[in-house]
Design a protein around this motif. Structure first.
Motif, PDB file in Angstrom:
ATOM      1  N   ASP A 149       0.814  -1.223   0.000  1.00  0.00           N
ATOM      2  CA  ASP A 149       0.000   0.000   0.000  1.00  0.00           C
ATOM      3  C   ASP A 149       0.847   1.273   0.000  1.00  0.00           C
ATOM      4  N   GLY A 150       2.178   1.106  -0.137  1.00  0.00           N
ATOM      5  CA  GLY A 150       3.055   2.268  -0.214  1.00  0.00           C
ATOM      6  C   GLY A 150       3.532   2.794   1.118  1.00  0.00           C
ATOM      7  N   LYS A 151       3.097   2.216   2.219  1.00  0.00           N
ATOM      8  CA  LYS A 151       3.519   2.666   3.542  1.00  0.00           C
ATOM      9  C   LYS A 151       4.740   1.875   4.003  1.00  0.00           C
ATOM     10  N   TYR A 152       5.480   2.464   4.954  1.00  0.00           N
ATOM     11  CA  TYR A 152       6.680   1.827   5.481  1.00  0.00           C
ATOM     12  C   TYR A 152       6.496   1.570   6.981  1.00  0.00           C
ATOM     13  N   ASP A 153       6.851   0.363   7.393  1.00  0.00           N
ATOM     14  CA  ASP A 153       6.777  -0.022   8.798  1.00  0.00           C
ATOM     15  C   ASP A 153       8.187  -0.215   9.340  1.00  0.00           C
ATOM     16  N   CYS A 154       8.391   0.192  10.583  1.00  0.00           N
ATOM     17  CA  CYS A 154       9.701   0.025  11.218  1.00  0.00           C
ATOM     18  C   CYS A 154       9.904  -1.442  11.578  1.00  0.00           C
ATOM     19  N   ARG A 155      10.905  -2.065  10.955  1.00  0.00           N
ATOM     20  CA  ARG A 155      11.157  -3.487  11.177  1.00  0.00           C
ATOM     21  C   ARG A 155      12.178  -3.724  12.287  1.00  0.00           C
ATOM     22  N   HIS A 156      13.183  -2.861  12.368  1.00  0.00           N
ATOM     23  CA  HIS A 156      14.212  -3.006  13.397  1.00  0.00           C
ATOM     24  C   HIS A 156      14.611  -1.623  13.911  1.00  0.00           C
ATOM     25  N   ILE A 157      14.913  -1.565  15.214  1.00  0.00           N
ATOM     26  CA  ILE A 157      15.497  -0.373  15.821  1.00  0.00           C
ATOM     27  C   ILE A 157      16.854  -0.779  16.383  1.00  0.00           C
ATOM     28  N   LEU A 158      17.926  -0.201  15.852  1.00  0.00           N
ATOM     29  CA  LEU A 158      19.286  -0.595  16.198  1.00  0.00           C
ATOM     30  C   LEU A 158      19.856   0.408  17.194  1.00  0.00           C
ATOM     31  N   LYS A 159      20.311  -0.106  18.333  1.00  0.00           N
ATOM     32  CA  LYS A 159      20.767   0.758  19.420  1.00  0.00           C
ATOM     33  C   LYS A 159      22.182   0.389  19.851  1.00  0.00           C
ATOM     34  N   ASP A 160      23.070   0.211  18.877  1.00  0.00           N
ATOM     35  CA  ASP A 160      24.431  -0.213  19.192  1.00  0.00           C
ATOM     36  C   ASP A 160      25.371   0.955  19.446  1.00  0.00           C
ATOM     37  N   HIS A 161      25.014   2.154  19.017  1.00  0.00           N
ATOM     38  CA  HIS A 161      25.876   3.316  19.232  1.00  0.00           C
ATOM     39  C   HIS A 161      25.499   4.022  20.533  1.00  0.00           C
ATOM     40  N   THR A 162      26.480   4.753  21.060  1.00  0.00           N
ATOM     41  CA  THR A 162      26.265   5.490  22.313  1.00  0.00           C
ATOM     42  C   THR A 162      26.300   7.000  22.105  1.00  0.00           C
ATOM     43  N   ALA A 163      26.354   7.432  20.850  1.00  0.00           N
ATOM     44  CA  ALA A 163      26.314   8.858  20.521  1.00  0.00           C
ATOM     45  C   ALA A 163      25.594   9.010  19.189  1.00  0.00           C
ATOM     46  N   GLU A 164      25.491  10.234  18.707  1.00  0.00           N
ATOM     47  CA  GLU A 164      24.743  10.511  17.487  1.00  0.00           C
ATOM     48  C   GLU A 164      25.235   9.670  16.308  1.00  0.00           C
ATOM     49  N   VAL A 165      24.285   9.097  15.568  1.00  0.00           N
ATOM     50  CA  VAL A 165      24.608   8.410  14.322  1.00  0.00           C
ATOM     51  C   VAL A 165      24.643   9.474  13.229  1.00  0.00           C
ATOM     52  N   GLN A 166      25.802   9.617  12.571  1.00  0.00           N
ATOM     53  CA  GLN A 166      25.993  10.696  11.613  1.00  0.00           C
ATOM     54  C   GLN A 166      25.841  10.251  10.160  1.00  0.00           C
ATOM     55  N   ALA A 167      26.062   8.961   9.869  1.00  0.00           N
ATOM     56  CA  ALA A 167      26.033   8.527   8.470  1.00  0.00           C
ATOM     57  C   ALA A 167      25.601   7.071   8.373  1.00  0.00           C
ATOM     58  N   VAL A 168      24.899   6.764   7.285  1.00  0.00           N
ATOM     59  CA  VAL A 168      24.519   5.394   6.936  1.00  0.00           C
ATOM     60  C   VAL A 168      24.893   5.185   5.469  1.00  0.00           C
ATOM     61  N   THR A 169      25.589   4.084   5.155  1.00  0.00           N
ATOM     62  CA  THR A 169      25.965   3.783   3.777  1.00  0.00           C
ATOM     63  C   THR A 169      25.715   2.311   3.491  1.00  0.00           C
ATOM     64  N   VAL A 170      25.172   2.018   2.305  1.00  0.00           N
ATOM     65  CA  VAL A 170      24.753   0.662   1.939  1.00  0.00           C
ATOM     66  C   VAL A 170      25.795   0.033   1.030  1.00  0.00           C
ATOM     67  N   HIS A 171      26.122  -1.237   1.290  1.00  0.00           N
ATOM     68  CA  HIS A 171      27.090  -1.968   0.463  1.00  0.00           C
ATOM     69  C   HIS A 171      26.479  -2.320  -0.888  1.00  0.00           C
ATOM     70  N   ALA A 172      27.321  -2.527  -1.881  1.00  0.00           N
ATOM     71  CA  ALA A 172      26.863  -2.797  -3.246  1.00  0.00           C
ATOM     72  C   ALA A 172      26.068  -4.094  -3.357  1.00  0.00           C
ATOM     73  N   THR A 173      26.249  -5.022  -2.427  1.00  0.00           N
ATOM     74  CA  THR A 173      25.466  -6.266  -2.451  1.00  0.00           C
ATOM     75  C   THR A 173      24.021  -6.033  -2.034  1.00  0.00           C
ATOM     76  N   ASN A 174      23.745  -4.898  -1.400  1.00  0.00           N
ATOM     77  CA  ASN A 174      22.429  -4.574  -0.830  1.00  0.00           C
ATOM     78  C   ASN A 174      22.035  -5.541   0.285  1.00  0.00           C
ATOM     79  N   ASN A 175      23.022  -6.251   0.831  1.00  0.00           N
ATOM     80  CA  ASN A 175      22.775  -7.170   1.942  1.00  0.00           C
ATOM     81  C   ASN A 175      23.363  -6.663   3.258  1.00  0.00           C
ATOM     82  N   TYR A 176      24.208  -5.649   3.177  1.00  0.00           N
ATOM     83  CA  TYR A 176      24.894  -5.154   4.373  1.00  0.00           C
ATOM     84  C   TYR A 176      24.945  -3.624   4.321  1.00  0.00           C
ATOM     85  N   PHE A 177      25.119  -3.029   5.488  1.00  0.00           N
ATOM     86  CA  PHE A 177      25.287  -1.581   5.542  1.00  0.00           C
ATOM     87  C   PHE A 177      26.138  -1.213   6.749  1.00  0.00           C
ATOM     88  N   VAL A 178      26.660   0.004   6.716  1.00  0.00           N
ATOM     89  CA  VAL A 178      27.550   0.505   7.770  1.00  0.00           C
ATOM     90  C   VAL A 178      26.966   1.797   8.331  1.00  0.00           C
TER      91      VAL A 178
END
Length: 503
Positions: A297-326
């Motif tokens: 229906d075009g809507k997005y649901d939150c599937r995971h909330i990742l809480k591994d960092h202890t300070a502001e998350v400044q950047a997200v980048t996706v690997h070319a395989t589309n299976n991993y991200f940093v």
């Protein structure tokens, strides 16, 4: 004579033997039964002190208002006015009751939504915890300690899987994942050697004619500002992250907002589409990363909330395989995640580095990761070994953005002092652009998908034709800031002939 209580001619007159006053029988009887006193003199009085008076039948005179037609009409008019006033008062009471009911229903619906969201987050947390325990089982001693930490059927916050030194245990990057990354690198490198410039690439004269086509306010006006932007090229959907703690998905073709994703408690610092499976990532200053899954229906649901960092998350980048991200954070670490499970495979921290990370990007081939720091240094990492293989110094201020060219040889970095271009083959800076004054930082730098043009965003947008280490990089178009903010935060390319500006 008139009744001493009602002031009217009594129908059954009685007289008090003590005071000699005249009363209506039914009124004095009720008063004596309630108070036992004379209503006028206050003396004690009983029914034995009351003597009936015999009189002729009294005919009450007709009231003056009912004695004539005009009087009767006036009486009817008064009754009608009283009826209308009463009806108006009832309608007002009904309206107020409806408003209170509507407000109560709205509060009930909001409470149900909050409860449903909390239950969903709880279920997701339990699923992640179960998956982590399956992939990285604890030693027997640690398991015993965790059992003792259970309270009322809930796991205590201190019972998370911890390794030596109080650090969380990570399953690590397995050999199969390294093989997958290596295979992807080989395939992309081979394709790059044969890749030709697409015929749809906009020529220089077309770029010189660029003008603003449209402007769309997407975020709340009480907290204005777009901090990040990304584009789903296959669907022509633009994603923006804002200071108002939300991410907005915008259909560029129709000019309509498809969805507003809420959940972060602070500004959204980075947004990224994943090319496959209709997945969307958002990083925030609230120290979390959210994985959103699109639906039919075009809507997005939150599937995971990742809480591994202890300070502001400044950047997200996706690997070319589309299976991993940093993800990169101000807590001086970057995390490597599995996209399908949302599990942090490894969290890399360099003991010699005390600088937080402000930007990150994968090399087009996927085996190199670039990160910018608060200390003006660009750090290059080998993804397979998670080792720091090179550092680029020379900037002033935090590195705000980095971008690898599609040719795989050039790296562009932006900071307060401008933009620097680096030759990855010789690991040296071969060109610098100092475009703005010392009070105007460079917010973004971005190669287009063909590697033919470079866009730089500061107080305006400048588009350069990509040259070589020795050849000049000519500025072919300058787009002024039309937002009135004096700052353009991003300039990602939309297609070979269009790109977007966020401010």
């Amino acid at each position: 004579m008139n009744c001493s209580i009602s002031g009217e001619v009594p129908e059954e007159p009685v007289v008090s033997t003590k005071s000699g006053l005249l009363y209506e029988k039914r009124l004095i009887e009720r008063h004596i039964s309630d108070y036992g006193k004379c209503p006028v003199t206050g003396e004690a009085l009983t029914m034995d002190d009351i003597v009936p008076v015999k009189t002729g039948k009294i005919v009450k005179p007709r009231s003056l208002t009912a004695a004539s037609i005009p009087g009767m009409l006036g009486m009817f008019q008064n009754e009608w006015d009283a009826l209308m006033l009463s009806n108006f008062a009832l309608e007002q009471q009904l309206h107020t009751a409806r408003q209170e009911l509507s407000h109560a229903l709205y509060q009930h619906d909001a409470a149900c939504r909050v409860i449903a969201r909390l239950k969903k987050e709880r279920d997701e947390a339990r699923s992640l915890l179960a998956q982590a325990e399956r992939q990285a089982p604890l030693p027997a001693s640690a398991a015993t300690a965790n059992v003792s930490a259970l309270s009322n059927g809930k796991r205590a916050a201190e019972s998370e899987d911890m390794g030596p030194g109080g650090k969380r245990m990570r399953p690590g990057v397995s050999d199969s994942i390294i093989a997958e990354l290596t295979e992807c690198n080989a395939a992309l490198s081979q394709q790059r050697k044969k890749r030709q410039i697409p015929p749809t690439l906009a020529p220089i004269d077309a770029l010189e004619r660029y003008t603003q086509l449209s402007s769309h306010p997407l975020h709340k006006t009480n907290k204005p500002g777009i901090t990040s932007i990304d584009i789903n090229l296959s669907k022509d959907i633009v994603a923006t992250g804002g200071v108002d703690s939300s991410a907005v998905l915008f259909d560029r073709t129709s000019g309509e907002i498809l969805s507003t994703l809420s959940g972060h408690s602070k500004k959204v610092t980075s947004v990224k589409f994943v090319a496959q499976n209709d997945v969307f990532l958002s990083g925030s200053a609230d120290k979390t990363v959210r994985i959103w899954q699109g639906s039919e229906d075009g809507k997005y649901d939150c599937r995971h909330i990742l809480k591994d960092h202890t300070a502001e998350v400044q950047a997200v980048t996706v690997h070319a395989t589309n299976n991993y991200f940093v993800t990169a954070s101000l807590d001086t670490t970057w995390c490597f995640y599995d996209l399908s499970s949302g599990l942090c495979l490894t969290q890399v921290e360099d003991p010699s580095n005390s600088m937080g990370y402000t930007s990150a990007a994968f090399h087009p081939d996927g085996l190199i990761l670039g990160t910018g720091t608060t200390g003006a240094t660009v750090r290059i990492w080998d993804v397979k070994s998670r080792g720091n293989v090179a550092n680029f110094d020379g900037h002033t201020g935090a590195v705000t953005a980095i971008s690898f060219s599609e040719n795989g040889y050039f790296l562009a970095t932006a900071a307060h002092d401008g933009v620097k271009l680096w030759d990855l083959r010789k690991l040296k800076n071969f060109r610098s652009f100092e475009l703005y004054d010392q009070d105007t930082p460079t917010n973004s730098v971005d190669f287009d998908h063909s590697g033919s043009y470079l866009a730089i965003a500061g107080s305006d947008i400048r588009v350069y034709q990509v040259g070589s280490v020795k050849a000049e990089w000519n500025c072919i178009k300058t787009l002024p800031d039309l937002s009135g903010t004096g700052s353009s935060s991003n300039s990602p390319w939309l297609n070979p002939s269009l790109f977007l500006i966020a401010s």
